[in-house]
Design a protein around this motif. Structure first.
Motif, short mmCIF file in Angstrom:
data_model
loop_
_atom_site.label_atom_id
_atom_site.label_comp_id
_atom_site.label_asym_id
_atom_site.label_seq_id
_atom_site.Cartn_x
_atom_site.Cartn_y
_atom_site.Cartn_z
N PRO A 296 0.80 -1.24 0.00
CA PRO A 296 0.00 0.00 0.00
C PRO A 296 0.83 1.28 0.00
N ILE A 297 1.99 1.28 0.63
CA ILE A 297 2.83 2.48 0.61
C ILE A 297 3.17 2.85 -0.83
N PHE A 298 3.60 1.85 -1.59
CA PHE A 298 4.01 2.11 -2.97
C PHE A 298 2.82 2.38 -3.90
N THR A 299 1.75 1.63 -3.75
CA THR A 299 0.61 1.85 -4.64
C THR A 299 -0.01 3.22 -4.44
N GLU A 300 -0.03 3.69 -3.19
CA GLU A 300 -0.57 5.03 -2.95
C GLU A 300 0.36 6.10 -3.50
#
Length: 362
Positions: A296-300
């Motif tokens: 989620p850190i990267f996708t956001e």
């Protein structure tokens, strides 16, 4: 657009991967991101773990692998890592510290091992100011000596300069110094409040805008390329100038922390960049590609429409998006607006809505 960037889906793999192979370093730089120390951390990746990681990085196929630190030359197996990466088809860049160890390095052997590019830092335009910044005397003269040796060995040279409140007065002198050195690339890094760096030394948005406009005007006459690190809104200035009839930007890659950029720490932590200390996992226990693609850190961070404040309303958000690291380090959250950009997006001007640095798109 950079020739390698057009074929890359940043959701699948990064454009550039930074690996902090060690935090050991003989320097004590004023704004060190890594808070480097004289000795290696006892939990840094072992020789076997490092070679396995090279293989995993090769599967991700980033166009550039940057071995950084600390000082990567402080690792006894640095040549083994370079050779393994080269054998796996990776393009290897090195970001060492200008120490006596580096001065005595055989740069022809580094090139033979596979190093295609090497970056050196000049954060003062004179010996006095640079050595004060780096915390060790004679670093300035060593850097100039190494720069000559790197170019003579046929390795591409990049010079990195930190743009901070304390270094802004030397901008004229920096430009003249770069004209003398003639590196392949001059990378202007805008300070991020992390590690030893504090918010007190951030330049202000107006001064930064003036620097961007000056560099845009100078780039056609300078004998080297100019790029920025954590200064994404320079791209916006280049595009604005092109729309006014100026020279179109070349090799502009719309990366930012977590979007085309990936960082691995000395202990194997996987983060969006070395300046955004949010950990998605660890290469000792997690799959590197899966973390980059699905965490989620990267996708956001890759979601341009999730940007907050005026960055979320900006027409340049897909090519710029602001420094996620500086927004986070300034207490605005990783999706907050770039705190050092004075540009008011067209949407904010049209609806006359308040433009803030908050992470809200309301």
């Amino acid at each position: 657009m950079h020739p390698h960037a057009a074929a890359i889906d940043f959701n699948e793999r990064p454009f550039i991967l930074f690996w902090e192979v060690t935090r050991a370093c003989a320097l004590a730089c004023k704004h060190c991101r890594a808070i480097a120390q004289p000795k290696a951390h006892p939990e840094e990746l072992t020789h076997e773990e490092a070679l396995r990681l090279v293989d995993e990085i090769a599967e991700l196929r980033p166009p550039m692998l940057v071995l950084t630190g600390g000082d990567p030359m402080m690792r006894a197996d640095i040549f083994d890592i370079i050779k393994r990466a080269t054998a796996k088809g990776l393009r290897v860049a090195l970001s060492p510290a200008a120490t006596p160890r580096l001065v005595h390095t055989d740069f022809h052997q580094l090139r033979k091992a596979g190093v295609v590019s090497l970056s050196l830092s000049l954060d003062g335009a004179t010996q006095e100011t640079h050595d004060r910044f780096r915390g060790v005397p004679h670093t300035f003269e060593r850097t100039l000596q190494v720069a000559r040796a790197v170019m003579e060995a046929g390795i591409q040279l990049q010079v990195n300069t930190t743009l901070a409140k304390s270094t802004l007065p030397e901008m004229d002198a920096f430009i003249e110094l770069m004209k003398q050195i003639k590196p392949d690339v001059w990378s202007v890094f805008v300070l991020v409040p992390t590690g030893r760096a504090t918010a007190e030394d951030l330049p202000n948005a107006e001064d930064l805008e003036a620097v961007w406009n000056r560099l845009e005007q100078l780039r056609a006459e300078l004998p080297f390329a100019i790029k920025t690190t954590e200064g994404h809104h320079y791209r916006r200035v280049l595009l604005q100038a092109a729309r006014r009839g100026g020279q179109p930007p070349r090799h502009m890659v719309p990366t930012r922390d977590g979007k085309g950029v990936l960082f691995i720490s000395h202990t194997g932590e996987v983060q969006p960049s070395g300046f955004l200390p949010l950990t998605a996992g660890n290469v000792r226990t997690d799959n590197l590609a899966e973390l980059y693609r699905t965490h989620p850190i990267f996708t956001e961070l890759r979601n341009d429409d999730a940007l907050g404040g005026k960055c979320g309303k900006c027409e340049y958000r897909k090519v710029c998006g602001g420094s996620r690291a500086r927004a986070y380090g300034s207490g605005l959250g990783m999706m907050g607006a770039e705190p050092l950009c004075q540009y008011i997006p067209a949407a904010c001007r049209q609806d006359k809505s308040p433009y803030t640095h908050s992470a809200s798109n309301d």
